[in-house]
Design a protein around this motif. Structure first.
Motif, PDB file in Angstrom:
ATOM      1  N   ASP A 168       0.863  -1.172   0.000  1.00  9.86           N
ATOM      2  CA  ASP A 168       0.000   0.000   0.000  1.00  9.86           C
ATOM      3  C   ASP A 168       0.900   1.222   0.000  1.00  9.86           C
ATOM      4  N   THR A 169       0.619   2.178  -0.890  1.00 10.86           N
ATOM      5  CA  THR A 169       1.459   3.367  -1.023  1.00 10.86           C
ATOM      6  C   THR A 169       0.898   4.526  -0.205  1.00 10.86           C
ATOM      7  N   PRO A 170       1.734   5.531   0.069  1.00 10.55           N
ATOM      8  CA  PRO A 170       1.253   6.722   0.787  1.00 10.55           C
ATOM      9  C   PRO A 170       0.172   7.493   0.014  1.00 10.55           C
ATOM     10  N   TRP A 171       0.105   7.302  -1.309  1.00 17.99           N
ATOM     11  CA  TRP A 171      -0.893   8.026  -2.113  1.00 17.99           C
ATOM     12  C   TRP A 171      -2.181   7.216  -2.312  1.00 17.99           C
ATOM     13  N   GLY A 172      -2.330   6.138  -1.539  1.00 20.08           N
ATOM     14  CA  GLY A 172      -3.598   5.415  -1.509  1.00 20.08           C
ATOM     15  C   GLY A 172      -3.779   4.328  -2.543  1.00 20.08           C
ATOM     16  N   SER A 173      -2.704   3.849  -3.129  1.00 16.45           N
ATOM     17  CA  SER A 173      -2.766   2.801  -4.145  1.00 16.45           C
ATOM     18  C   SER A 173      -2.196   1.500  -3.592  1.00 16.45           C
ATOM     19  N   ARG A 174      -2.601   0.405  -4.175  1.00 15.60           N
ATOM     20  CA  ARG A 174      -1.937  -0.885  -3.945  1.00 15.60           C
ATOM     21  C   ARG A 174      -1.143  -1.143  -5.204  1.00 15.60           C
ATOM     22  N   ARG A 175       0.111  -1.552  -5.073  1.00 16.85           N
ATOM     23  CA  ARG A 175       0.955  -1.776  -6.246  1.00 16.85           C
ATOM     24  C   ARG A 175       1.946  -2.895  -6.003  1.00 16.85           C
ATOM     25  N   ALA A 176       2.530  -3.359  -7.096  1.00 18.41           N
ATOM     26  CA  ALA A 176       3.614  -4.342  -7.066  1.00 18.41           C
ATOM     27  C   ALA A 176       4.403  -4.184  -8.362  1.00 18.41           C
ATOM     28  N   ARG A 177       5.610  -4.769  -8.394  1.00  9.55           N
ATOM     29  CA  ARG A 177       6.430  -4.725  -9.619  1.00  9.55           C
ATOM     30  C   ARG A 177       7.144  -6.056  -9.769  1.00  9.55           C
ATOM     31  N   VAL A 178       7.146  -6.570 -10.998  1.00  5.49           N
ATOM     32  CA  VAL A 178       7.851  -7.814 -11.294  1.00  5.49           C
ATOM     33  C   VAL A 178       8.697  -7.630 -12.549  1.00  5.49           C
ATOM     34  N   LEU A 179       9.731  -8.440 -12.649  1.00  4.49           N
ATOM     35  CA  LEU A 179      10.468  -8.592 -13.906  1.00  4.49           C
ATOM     36  C   LEU A 179      10.047  -9.939 -14.461  1.00  4.49           C
ATOM     37  N   ASP A 180       9.529  -9.943 -15.678  1.00  6.75           N
ATOM     38  CA  ASP A 180       9.127 -11.220 -16.264  1.00  6.75           C
ATOM     39  C   ASP A 180      10.376 -12.057 -16.543  1.00  6.75           C
ATOM     40  N   PRO A 181      10.230 -13.308 -16.936  1.00  9.64           N
ATOM     41  CA  PRO A 181      11.400 -14.182 -17.095  1.00  9.64           C
ATOM     42  C   PRO A 181      12.460 -13.664 -18.076  1.00  9.64           C
ATOM     43  N   GLN A 182      12.083 -12.726 -18.953  1.00 14.78           N
ATOM     44  CA  GLN A 182      13.062 -12.176 -19.889  1.00 14.78           C
ATOM     45  C   GLN A 182      13.507 -10.765 -19.507  1.00 14.78           C
ATOM     46  N   GLY A 183      13.186 -10.340 -18.289  1.00 13.95           N
ATOM     47  CA  GLY A 183      13.689  -9.080 -17.766  1.00 13.95           C
ATOM     48  C   GLY A 183      12.862  -7.847 -18.052  1.00 13.95           C
ATOM     49  N   ARG A 184      11.681  -8.008 -18.633  1.00 14.64           N
ATOM     50  CA  ARG A 184      10.803  -6.863 -18.905  1.00 14.64           C
ATOM     51  C   ARG A 184      10.089  -6.481 -17.603  1.00 14.64           C
ATOM     52  N   GLU A 185      10.063  -5.189 -17.306  1.00  9.13           N
ATOM     53  CA  GLU A 185       9.454  -4.700 -16.068  1.00  9.13           C
ATOM     54  C   GLU A 185       7.954  -4.485 -16.239  1.00  9.13           C
ATOM     55  N   TRP A 186       7.199  -5.053 -15.305  1.00  7.12           N
ATOM     56  CA  TRP A 186       5.739  -4.889 -15.243  1.00  7.12           C
ATOM     57  C   TRP A 186       5.386  -4.358 -13.867  1.00  7.12           C
ATOM     58  N   THR A 187       4.772  -3.183 -13.834  1.00  5.25           N
ATOM     59  CA  THR A 187       4.247  -2.630 -12.595  1.00  5.25           C
ATOM     60  C   THR A 187       2.732  -2.677 -12.706  1.00  5.25           C
ATOM     61  N   LEU A 188       2.079  -2.985 -11.612  1.00  5.43           N
ATOM     62  CA  LEU A 188       0.624  -2.978 -11.628  1.00  5.43           C
ATOM     63  C   LEU A 188       0.138  -2.352 -10.353  1.00  5.43           C
ATOM     64  N   GLY A 189      -1.036  -1.757 -10.456  1.00  3.99           N
ATOM     65  CA  GLY A 189      -1.576  -1.119  -9.268  1.00  3.99           C
ATOM     66  C   GLY A 189      -2.970  -0.604  -9.488  1.00  3.99           C
ATOM     67  N   THR A 190      -3.507  -0.040  -8.424  1.00  2.00           N
ATOM     68  CA  THR A 190      -4.857   0.501  -8.455  1.00  2.00           C
ATOM     69  C   THR A 190      -4.878   1.993  -8.755  1.00  2.00           C
ATOM     70  N   TYR A 191      -3.706   2.628  -8.815  1.00  2.00           N
ATOM     71  CA  TYR A 191      -3.615   4.045  -9.165  1.00  2.00           C
ATOM     72  C   TYR A 191      -3.822   4.198 -10.675  1.00  2.00           C
ATOM     73  N   GLU A 192      -4.726   5.117 -11.058  1.00  3.54           N
ATOM     74  CA  GLU A 192      -4.964   5.357 -12.486  1.00  3.54           C
ATOM     75  C   GLU A 192      -4.211   6.604 -12.938  1.00  3.54           C
ATOM     76  N   PRO A 193      -3.155   6.412 -13.731  1.00  3.37           N
ATOM     77  CA  PRO A 193      -2.397   7.564 -14.227  1.00  3.37           C
ATOM     78  C   PRO A 193      -3.297   8.488 -15.049  1.00  3.37           C
ATOM     79  N   GLY A 194      -3.113   9.779 -14.869  1.00  3.70           N
ATOM     80  CA  GLY A 194      -3.849  10.760 -15.647  1.00  3.70           C
ATOM     81  C   GLY A 194      -5.220  11.111 -15.105  1.00  3.70           C
ATOM     82  N   ALA A 195      -5.701  10.387 -14.096  1.00  2.00           N
ATOM     83  CA  ALA A 195      -7.009  10.685 -13.521  1.00  2.00           C
ATOM     84  C   ALA A 195      -6.875  11.888 -12.569  1.00  2.00           C
ATOM     85  N   ALA A 196      -7.916  12.659 -12.472  1.00  2.00           N
ATOM     86  CA  ALA A 196      -7.913  13.806 -11.560  1.00  2.00           C
ATOM     87  C   ALA A 196      -7.812  13.326 -10.120  1.00  2.00           C
ATOM     88  N   TRP A 197      -7.091  14.050  -9.299  1.00  2.00           N
ATOM     89  CA  TRP A 197      -6.951  13.696  -7.883  1.00  2.00           C
ATOM     90  C   TRP A 197      -8.086  14.289  -7.171  1.00  2.00           C
TER      91      TRP A 197
END
Length: 133
Positions: free
Chosen positions: A104-133
């Motif tokens: 849980d982040t200080p800005w109210g989101s749940r998030r995680a980050r993984v590197l897939d088996p070939q090293g590509r970064e995937w971040t996921l979360g409940t924060y919607e980029p570009g949405a009004a605060w």
């Protein structure tokens, strides 16, 4: 101007990338391979999210992990905090390296980050980029 953004990523082993994406929940909706079995173009969907995938056509350099990021990657918005945890566990089971455990982040989101088996970064979360605060 109306616009929509879609991620397009390439992998040294395109077919293996498609297998990993299927294991974490994406569904293949379009795929074209060449005569060698390399993925020329594929499209995968998870809910409303779409990612395009191809096999590398050159020996591209991937940025290394420094701290908790490679400096670039794909961000997947999920609606429910539990989806962050579930995706992370599916990713781990399919061979991903978890870089940021679900948190849980200080800005109210749940998030995680993984590197897939070939090293590509995937971040996921409940924060919607570009949405009004």
């Amino acid at each position: 101007m109306g616009a929509r953004l879609f991620a397009y990523v390439s992998y040294p082993d395109g077919p293996a990338a498609l297998d990993w994406l299927a294991a974490v929940g994406f569904v293949e909706v379009r795929r074209q391979d060449d005569a060698t079995g390399a993925v020329v173009h594929a499209e995968l969907r998870l809910g409303d999210a779409v990612v395009m995938v191809a096999s590398d056509d050159a020996a591209y350099q991937r940025p290394p992990l420094v701290g908790r990021s490679t400096g670039s990657g794909v961000y997947l918005l999920v609606e429910e905090p539990a989806a962050v945890d579930a995706f992370t566990e599916r990713a781990r089971a399919a061979g991903a390296r978890v870089v940021v455990e679900p948190e849980d982040t200080p800005w109210g989101s749940r998030r995680a980050r993984v590197l897939d088996p070939q090293g590509r970064e995937w971040t996921l979360g409940t924060y919607e980029p570009g949405a009004a605060w």
